[in-house]
Design an enzyme around this catalytic site. Sequence first.
Site, PDB file in Angstrom:
ATOM      1  N   ALA A 108       0.843  -1.195   0.000  1.00 56.26           N
ATOM      2  CA  ALA A 108       0.000   0.000   0.000  1.00 56.26           C
ATOM      3  C   ALA A 108       0.874   1.238   0.000  1.00 56.26           C
ATOM      4  CB  ALA A 108      -0.915  -0.003   1.227  1.00 56.26           C
ATOM      5  N   ASP A 109       0.282   2.325  -0.460  1.00 51.43           N
ATOM      6  CA  ASP A 109       0.955   3.621  -0.400  1.00 51.43           C
ATOM      7  C   ASP A 109      -0.105   4.680  -0.134  1.00 51.43           C
ATOM      8  OD1 ASP A 109       3.570   5.070  -0.797  1.00 51.43           O
ATOM      9  OD2 ASP A 109       2.241   6.206  -2.124  1.00 51.43           O
ATOM     10  N   THR A 110       0.130   5.504   0.868  1.00 51.81           N
ATOM     11  CA  THR A 110      -0.816   6.558   1.235  1.00 51.81           C
ATOM     12  C   THR A 110      -0.193   7.913   0.956  1.00 51.81           C
ATOM     13  OG1 THR A 110      -1.791   5.167   2.957  1.00 51.81           O
ATOM     14  CG2 THR A 110      -2.193   7.535   3.120  1.00 51.81           C
TER      15      THR A 110
END
Length: 193
Positions: free
Chosen positions: A74-76
């Site tokens: 994931a990447d936020t």
Amino acid sequence: MKSIHKLPKIILASKSPRRQELLRLLDVDFEIVLKEVDESYPDDLSPEEVAVYIAEKKAKAYDDTIGNEIVLTADTIVCIDDKILGKPESAEHAVEMLQMLSGRVHRVVTGVCILYKSQYNKFFDVSEVFFRKLTDEEIKTYVKLYKPFDKAGAYGIQEWIGLTGIEKISGSYTNVVGLPTEKLYQQLVRLIS
């Protein structure tokens, strides 16, 4: 109701304690395996495309090394006026970011990639976060005490500044924390359907 307890082993490719805690709360077994990945991206992508691009890039680092496991990446990112705010490089940079967010609405985008049986299942979620007007003293104290240098936009919603400064959220709370568990659960259920 399908049970995600029947899933193959999950490899979480993230050192984020917040993502780890959210997965624990989902009650799934996982192992943390980290690899260094270049998180650069093309300049012509939208914030949503950037988050998914980086999440997929992280997953591709595991493509040749996994068997029947599920790799979760994931990447936020935080964006305001389509300007992407990454992780702050210094205390001064963190203060600058929070001053930019103060009294305004910004978007938090998390891109997720689930690698399973050589298939890349990608999605994203977007939440709007409404910050009240923060004082410079509040911002500087938060940065000094909490050192939010590992957080996009220089804040954690679950920390003091989130508890005292965020007036409301439109969208998923867990997305702002760093992993949209509602959408993730649905995607994982599909894998075992």
